[in-house]
Design an enzyme around this catalytic site. Sequence first.
Site, PDB file in Angstrom:
ATOM      1  N   ARG A 165       0.827  -1.136  -0.138  1.00  0.00           N
ATOM      2  CA  ARG A 165      -0.081   0.076   0.080  1.00  0.00           C
ATOM      3  C   ARG A 165       0.753   1.282  -0.198  1.00  0.00           C
ATOM      4  O   ARG A 165       0.499   2.239   0.871  1.00  0.00           O
ATOM      5  CB  ARG A 165      -0.889   0.109   1.255  1.00  0.00           C
ATOM      6  CG  ARG A 165      -1.896  -1.085   1.129  1.00  0.00           C
ATOM      7  CD  ARG A 165      -2.658  -1.174   2.326  1.00  0.00           C
ATOM      8  NE  ARG A 165      -3.549  -2.590   2.384  1.00  0.00           N
ATOM      9  CZ  ARG A 165      -4.355  -2.833   3.401  1.00  0.00           C
ATOM     10  NH1 ARG A 165      -4.499  -2.196   4.356  1.00  0.00           N
ATOM     11  NH2 ARG A 165      -4.830  -4.010   3.187  1.00  0.00           N
ATOM     12  N   CYS A 166       1.890   1.396  -1.012  1.00  0.00           N
ATOM     13  CA  CYS A 166       2.903   2.359  -0.872  1.00  0.00           C
ATOM     14  C   CYS A 166       2.864   2.970  -2.044  1.00  0.00           C
ATOM     15  O   CYS A 166       2.277   2.235  -3.169  1.00  0.00           O
ATOM     16  CB  CYS A 166       4.195   1.650  -0.574  1.00  0.00           C
ATOM     17  SG  CYS A 166       5.585   2.786  -0.882  1.00  0.00           S
TER      18      CYS A 166
END
Length: 187
Positions: A34-35
Site C-alpha cells: 500500500r505504498c
Amino acid sequence: MSIYNYSATAMNGQEKSLEEYKGKIVLIVNTAGRCGFTYQYEDLQKLYDRYKDKDFVILGFPCNQFDNQEPDTNDQIQNSCLLNYGVNFPLFQKIDVRDKNMHPLFDYLTHQKSFEGFNKFHPVAKILIPLLNTKHPEYLTDDYSIKWNFTKFLIDGNGEVVKRFECTTDPIDMELDIENLLAAAAV
C-alpha cells in the site's frame, strides 16, 4: 561474509537458506502493498520473467515499518502480489528491515552499501522527501539504514552486494546493471 550466511522464512513457513541462490544474480527488495512505490512489483516481475532463465532471481521481503503500508497477513500479501501484479518470484514472510528488530540479512545488506540519496526528480520523490523530513526525520539520521519501501540490493554470483538502489530508482532503470552482472557471470 555474503548473503549465503543468512536465511529467512519463506511464505510457506519454511526456513530457507540464501545459499540456495549461490551462483545466481540476486535482487533483494523490501516491499509493501500500500505504498506509492507498490507499482514497482509489476516491473520487478517483468525483470524476473526476462532474466530468470539466465540465473537471475528476485527475493521480496514485505515490511510494515514505513507508515503501516504492509498491514496484511503473509497469506494476504502473497495472494495480493499474485492477483494484482502476477508476482511469482520468491516472497518471504514479513520482517523488519531497520531499527532494533532488523532482520540480520538487512543489517548485513545496509552495511555493505550505504544510502546515497534519493533521485529527487522521480515523481513520487516529490511526496516522499517532504514526508520523511516532516514525519520521519529519524529515518534520515544515518547513511546506511533503509529509508523506505522498495529499497533494492543487487547481489553478484558470489553473494556479494554490488549496488544499492533506493525506492526512487524504478526497476527497469536497473536493467543494464543486471545485464552486466549476468554477462560477467557467463564468462
